[in-house]
Scaffold this motif. Structure first.
Motif, mmCIF file in Angstrom:
data_model
loop_
_atom_site.group_PDB
_atom_site.id
_atom_site.type_symbol
_atom_site.label_atom_id
_atom_site.label_comp_id
_atom_site.label_asym_id
_atom_site.label_seq_id
_atom_site.Cartn_x
_atom_site.Cartn_y
_atom_site.Cartn_z
ATOM 1 N N TYR A 113 0.850 -1.202 0.000
ATOM 2 C CA TYR A 113 0.000 0.000 0.000
ATOM 3 C C TYR A 113 0.887 1.254 0.000
ATOM 4 O O TYR A 113 2.071 1.176 0.299
ATOM 5 N N ARG A 114 0.255 2.405 -0.290
ATOM 6 C CA ARG A 114 1.038 3.637 -0.446
ATOM 7 C C ARG A 114 1.449 4.241 0.905
ATOM 8 O O ARG A 114 0.738 4.072 1.902
ATOM 9 N N ALA A 115 2.565 4.952 0.899
ATOM 10 C CA ALA A 115 3.003 5.702 2.090
ATOM 11 C C ALA A 115 3.692 6.975 1.647
ATOM 12 O O ALA A 115 4.199 7.064 0.523
ATOM 13 N N ILE A 116 3.704 7.969 2.548
ATOM 14 C CA ILE A 116 4.415 9.231 2.293
ATOM 15 C C ILE A 116 5.544 9.341 3.299
ATOM 16 O O ILE A 116 5.319 9.189 4.510
ATOM 17 N N ALA A 117 6.755 9.602 2.801
ATOM 18 C CA ALA A 117 7.899 9.792 3.709
ATOM 19 C C ALA A 117 8.640 11.055 3.321
ATOM 20 O O ALA A 117 8.638 11.459 2.152
ATOM 21 N N ALA A 118 9.280 11.658 4.302
ATOM 22 C CA ALA A 118 10.010 12.910 4.061
ATOM 23 C C ALA A 118 11.344 12.861 4.788
ATOM 24 O O ALA A 118 11.435 12.321 5.898
ATOM 25 N N PRO A 119 12.395 13.433 4.162
ATOM 26 C CA PRO A 119 13.672 13.526 4.876
ATOM 27 C C PRO A 119 13.568 14.552 5.994
ATOM 28 O O PRO A 119 12.719 15.450 5.937
ATOM 29 N N ILE A 120 14.394 14.426 6.997
ATOM 30 C CA ILE A 120 14.432 15.430 8.065
ATOM 31 C C ILE A 120 15.830 16.047 8.101
ATOM 32 O O ILE A 120 16.745 15.558 7.433
ATOM 33 N N ASN A 121 15.956 17.114 8.874
ATOM 34 C CA ASN A 121 17.244 17.808 8.880
ATOM 35 C C ASN A 121 18.236 17.194 9.869
ATOM 36 O O ASN A 121 19.043 17.874 10.469
ATOM 37 N N LEU A 122 18.134 15.886 10.040
ATOM 38 C CA LEU A 122 19.132 15.135 10.806
ATOM 39 C C LEU A 122 19.639 14.037 9.885
ATOM 40 O O LEU A 122 18.842 13.408 9.195
ATOM 41 N N ALA A 123 20.928 13.820 9.880
ATOM 42 C CA ALA A 123 21.503 12.868 8.934
ATOM 43 C C ALA A 123 22.621 12.080 9.604
ATOM 44 O O ALA A 123 22.937 12.284 10.777
ATOM 45 N N ILE A 124 23.193 11.169 8.845
ATOM 46 C CA ILE A 124 24.387 10.438 9.304
ATOM 47 C C ILE A 124 25.455 10.629 8.227
ATOM 48 O O ILE A 124 25.180 10.511 7.039
ATOM 49 N N ARG A 125 26.652 10.966 8.671
ATOM 50 C CA ARG A 125 27.764 11.203 7.751
ATOM 51 C C ARG A 125 28.847 10.180 8.048
ATOM 52 O O ARG A 125 28.993 9.747 9.203
ATOM 53 N N ALA A 126 29.584 9.767 7.031
ATOM 54 C CA ALA A 126 30.668 8.807 7.260
ATOM 55 C C ALA A 126 31.943 9.275 6.579
ATOM 56 O O ALA A 126 31.896 9.994 5.578
ATOM 57 N N GLU A 127 33.059 8.870 7.149
ATOM 58 C CA GLU A 127 34.373 9.162 6.550
ATOM 59 C C GLU A 127 35.173 7.886 6.518
ATOM 60 O O GLU A 127 35.139 7.109 7.476
ATOM 61 N N VAL A 128 35.919 7.695 5.439
ATOM 62 C CA VAL A 128 36.772 6.513 5.325
ATOM 63 C C VAL A 128 38.225 6.968 5.252
ATOM 64 O O VAL A 128 38.553 7.877 4.498
ATOM 65 N N THR A 129 39.088 6.364 6.057
ATOM 66 C CA THR A 129 40.524 6.602 5.889
ATOM 67 C C THR A 129 41.194 5.269 5.612
ATOM 68 O O THR A 129 40.795 4.230 6.147
ATOM 69 N N ARG A 130 42.173 5.319 4.739
ATOM 70 C CA ARG A 130 42.914 4.102 4.381
ATOM 71 C C ARG A 130 44.332 4.311 4.849
ATOM 72 O O ARG A 130 45.144 4.931 4.158
ATOM 73 N N PRO A 131 44.660 3.821 6.040
ATOM 74 C CA PRO A 131 45.932 4.161 6.692
ATOM 75 C C PRO A 131 47.149 3.914 5.808
ATOM 76 O O PRO A 131 48.000 4.783 5.667
#
Ligand code: MEV
Length: 326
Positions: free
Chosen positions: A24-42
């Motif tokens: 069935y249908r749904a409505i979703a919206a992004p919010i102004n909270l997020a997750i950020r990631a960083e990768v380092t390759r030693p």
């Protein structure tokens, strides 16, 4: 999306959670909270010889790490997700340090698991100079969601990737995704019950009920689908009272599906009594988060009432895309 940000967005489901799992249908919206990631390759950074014994490492700043298996949104499952992503991207043999910076609380119905997957995918893609389309990123995040939730509809990974307000329907032929233009941003208070709840558990509870009483459950899902249709029209008109009304009705039907909780009922009641036009649980329920909408001049007083009562709240807006991020 600025790909350099390596961000996955958090989300709210405005209408239609749970029934969306059944097509069935749904409505979703992004919010102004997020997750950020960083990768380092030693090895690459230091110019040192690769160390055959070196292992990849996942560091999540701010979430308490809980390796217990019964806590699948915790560090242990995040590690399985990161391992799956590295394998799918073909980079599992290169040791990396993945650091994740969440603004989102976990296990709260705000899409943290999908946002985490998207952020880690983006960070690895950039670090290794790979090229993945946005659809491929969303699809890989969907696989991660299957690991976390079992039978996700696909709505969370879609919003976490594209960061847009959408009307979503899962079909056998693939997902129907319609971007919704929101003429006037709609102010929303997100209130946390403080009770963590795993979407896998509430999705399982609904499934058990549906198996016992399929015709009654389908009737409720279909009723919710009708509310989603009315909600889309209200959103397009910027009609907050009409939208609030369908949110209230949707909450009642989610209660009928037994995915509310005493804490959610208290929050919803308090939000409505303090002037919200509509209030409902959002996401998996069973704890987690509530959303409430109100007229722009009223939203701060609703949030303030919840704050004073001791709840953690966030103010956000439903708009075509989130604040300045896209
Ligand atoms: C979770 O954000 C929404 C649910 O409908 C599950 C899903 O769609 O995967 C409860």
């Amino acid at each position: 999306v600025d790909p350099a940000q390596n961000v996955g967005y958090g989300k709210i489901i405005l209408l239609g959670e749970h029934s969306v799992v059944y097509g069935y249908r749904a409505i979703a919206a992004p919010i102004n909270l997020a997750i950020r990631a960083e990768v380092t390759r030693p090895a690459a950074v230091a110019g040192a010889r690769p160390d055959a014994a070196a292992k990849s490492e996942l560091v999540i700043s701010g979430w308490d790490s809980d390796p217990a298996a019964h806590n699948p949104d915790g560090a242990a499952l995040a590690e399985r997700v990161a391992t799956l992503i590295a394998a799918r991207l073909g980079v599992a043999d290169t040791p990396v340090r993945v650091e994740v910076f969440p603004e989102l609380p976990r296990a709260s119905g705000l899409g943290a698991s999908a946002a985490l997957a998207v952020s880690v995918i983006r960070a690895l893609v950039h670090s290794f100079g790979l090229s993945l389309s946005e659809e491929e990123i969303s699809q890989l995040a969907f696989e991660c969601e299957q690991l976390v939730h079992g039978t996700p509809s696909g709505i969370d990974n879609t919003v976490a990737t594209f960061g847009q307000t959408i009307l979503f329907r899962k079909t056998d032929a693939g997902n129907e995704i319609e971007e919704l233009d929101i003429p006037v941003p709609i102010p929303v208070v997100v209130g946390l019950t403080g009770v963590r709840s795993l979407t896998a558990d509430t999705v399982g509870r609904v499934h058990a009920g549906w198996e016992k009483n399929p015709q009654h459950y389908e009737a409720i899902f279909s009723e919710i689908d009708g509310l989603v249709g009315t909600g889309v029209e209200a959103l397009r008109r910027g009609d907050l009272p009409a939208l609030g009304e369908v949110m209230n009705l949707n909450h009642g039907l989610l209660n009928a599906l037994q995915v509310s909780s005493p804490e959610l009922e208290a929050l919803v009641d308090l939000a409505r009594r303090s002037g919200a036009l509509g209030a409902k649980l959002t996401g998996g329920g069973g704890g987690g988060a509530m959303i409430a909408i109100a007229e722009p001049g009223r939203i701060h007083s609703v949030a303030n009432t919840l704050d004073v009562a001791g709840y953690q709240t966030y103010l956000t807006e439903i708009r075509t895309s989130p604040n300045g991020r896209v």
